[in-house]
Design a protein around this motif. Structure first.
Motif, PDB file in Angstrom:
ATOM      1  N   GLY A   1     -10.922  -2.131   4.487  1.00  0.00           N
ATOM      2  CA  GLY A   1     -10.607  -1.576   3.177  1.00  0.00           C
ATOM      3  C   GLY A   1     -10.057   0.415   3.690  1.00  0.00           C
ATOM      4  O   GLY A   1      -9.521   1.351   2.880  1.00  0.00           O
ATOM      5  N   THR A   2     -10.593   0.385   4.718  1.00  0.00           N
ATOM      6  CA  THR A   2     -11.222   1.551   4.860  1.00  0.00           C
ATOM      7  C   THR A   2      -9.150   2.266   5.541  1.00  0.00           C
ATOM      8  O   THR A   2      -9.306   3.458   6.075  1.00  0.00           O
ATOM      9  CB  THR A   2     -11.871   2.153   5.905  1.00  0.00           C
ATOM     10  OG1 THR A   2     -12.290   1.631   7.455  1.00  0.00           O
ATOM     11  CG2 THR A   2     -13.068   1.868   5.250  1.00  0.00           C
ATOM     12  N   CYS A   3      -8.716   1.383   6.897  1.00  0.00           N
ATOM     13  CA  CYS A   3      -7.835   1.522   7.583  1.00  0.00           C
ATOM     14  C   CYS A   3      -6.466   1.001   7.039  1.00  0.00           C
ATOM     15  O   CYS A   3      -5.263   1.567   6.911  1.00  0.00           O
ATOM     16  CB  CYS A   3      -8.040   0.513   9.431  1.00  0.00           C
ATOM     17  SG  CYS A   3      -7.888  -0.707   8.925  1.00  0.00           S
ATOM     18  N   ALA A  16      -3.735 -10.800  -5.240  1.00  0.00           N
ATOM     19  CA  ALA A  16      -5.445 -11.465  -5.093  1.00  0.00           C
ATOM     20  C   ALA A  16      -5.372 -10.929  -3.154  1.00  0.00           C
ATOM     21  O   ALA A  16      -6.376 -10.631  -3.642  1.00  0.00           O
ATOM     22  CB  ALA A  16      -4.986 -12.786  -5.065  1.00  0.00           C
ATOM     23  N   GLN A  17      -4.435 -10.631  -2.527  1.00  0.00           N
ATOM     24  CA  GLN A  17      -4.645 -10.705  -1.043  1.00  0.00           C
ATOM     25  C   GLN A  17      -4.913  -8.968  -0.887  1.00  0.00           C
ATOM     26  O   GLN A  17      -5.430  -8.391   0.228  1.00  0.00           O
ATOM     27  CB  GLN A  17      -3.631 -11.172  -0.239  1.00  0.00           C
ATOM     28  CG  GLN A  17      -3.792 -12.685   0.186  1.00  0.00           C
ATOM     29  CD  GLN A  17      -5.140 -12.806   0.384  1.00  0.00           C
ATOM     30  OE1 GLN A  17      -5.170 -12.743   1.844  1.00  0.00           O
ATOM     31  NE2 GLN A  17      -5.182 -14.017   0.081  1.00  0.00           N
ATOM     32  N   GLN A  18      -3.926  -7.932  -1.849  1.00  0.00           N
ATOM     33  CA  GLN A  18      -4.023  -6.798  -2.485  1.00  0.00           C
ATOM     34  C   GLN A  18      -5.615  -6.544  -2.231  1.00  0.00           C
ATOM     35  O   GLN A  18      -6.570  -5.496  -1.717  1.00  0.00           O
ATOM     36  CB  GLN A  18      -3.440  -6.294  -2.551  1.00  0.00           C
ATOM     37  CG  GLN A  18      -3.128  -5.133  -2.677  1.00  0.00           C
ATOM     38  CD  GLN A  18      -2.359  -4.391  -3.067  1.00  0.00           C
ATOM     39  OE1 GLN A  18      -2.003  -4.704  -4.656  1.00  0.00           O
ATOM     40  NE2 GLN A  18      -1.305  -3.192  -2.881  1.00  0.00           N
ATOM     41  N   ARG A  42      -8.267  -3.835   0.106  1.00  0.00           N
ATOM     42  CA  ARG A  42      -9.690  -3.254  -0.463  1.00  0.00           C
ATOM     43  C   ARG A  42     -10.657  -3.571  -0.866  1.00  0.00           C
ATOM     44  O   ARG A  42     -11.265  -2.267  -0.358  1.00  0.00           O
ATOM     45  CB  ARG A  42      -8.919  -2.307  -1.968  1.00  0.00           C
ATOM     46  CG  ARG A  42      -7.331  -2.395  -1.721  1.00  0.00           C
ATOM     47  CD  ARG A  42      -7.135  -1.960  -3.199  1.00  0.00           C
ATOM     48  NE  ARG A  42      -5.176  -2.212  -2.739  1.00  0.00           N
ATOM     49  CZ  ARG A  42      -4.925  -1.208  -3.507  1.00  0.00           C
ATOM     50  NH1 ARG A  42      -5.171  -0.579  -4.880  1.00  0.00           N
ATOM     51  NH2 ARG A  42      -3.278  -0.992  -3.512  1.00  0.00           N
ATOM     52  N   ARG A  43     -11.145  -4.746  -0.405  1.00  0.00           N
ATOM     53  CA  ARG A  43     -12.693  -4.938  -1.222  1.00  0.00           C
ATOM     54  C   ARG A  43     -12.865  -4.779   0.429  1.00  0.00           C
ATOM     55  O   ARG A  43     -14.391  -4.624   0.435  1.00  0.00           O
ATOM     56  CB  ARG A  43     -12.802  -6.267  -1.454  1.00  0.00           C
ATOM     57  CG  ARG A  43     -12.850  -6.355  -2.812  1.00  0.00           C
ATOM     58  CD  ARG A  43     -13.387  -7.606  -3.706  1.00  0.00           C
ATOM     59  NE  ARG A  43     -13.162  -8.811  -3.027  1.00  0.00           N
ATOM     60  CZ  ARG A  43     -12.194  -9.404  -3.473  1.00  0.00           C
ATOM     61  NH1 ARG A  43     -10.931  -9.170  -4.859  1.00  0.00           N
ATOM     62  NH2 ARG A  43     -11.890 -10.272  -2.772  1.00  0.00           N
TER      63      ARG A  43
END
Length: 95
Positions: free
Chosen positions: A51-53, A39-41, A45-46
């Motif tokens: 999500g970009t780093c 869930a945290q992953q 990502r969202r």
């Protein structure tokens, strides 16, 4: 280079230097707080910044080489501030 970035209770929090910036492995932190890693992953990502780093990096964890999800150490406070304190395992929550 793998370094110990600190401790979560008795467990080490690992970081790896990447492009001259320390990146921390998120899964041991998340699981140490008693949260579900999957869930945290998805939340990372969202997130428009995290999500970009985030990156997948090879690290020695528990004596074995593994691919781990990392974020720059400077973004760790932002990641942690998005966690609902009521979901954190009691031993790490606020008293």
């Amino acid at each position: 280079m793998l370094v110990e970035a600190g401790r979560l209770g008795s467990d080490p929090a690992h970081a790896r230097d990447r492009n001259r910036e320390p990146h921390v492995a998120l899964k041991p932190i998340v699981e140490g707080m008693g949260l579900q890693w999957e869930a945290q992953q998805k939340r990372v990502r969202r997130d428009p910044v995290l999500g970009t780093c985030m990156s997948i990096t090879n690290m020695q964890v528990g004596g074995q080489g593994r691919q781990v999800t990392t974020i720059p150490l400077r973004y760790l406070n932002g990641f942690l501030s998005g966690i609902d304190v009521n979901r954190v395992r009691r031993t790490y929550g606020c008293t």
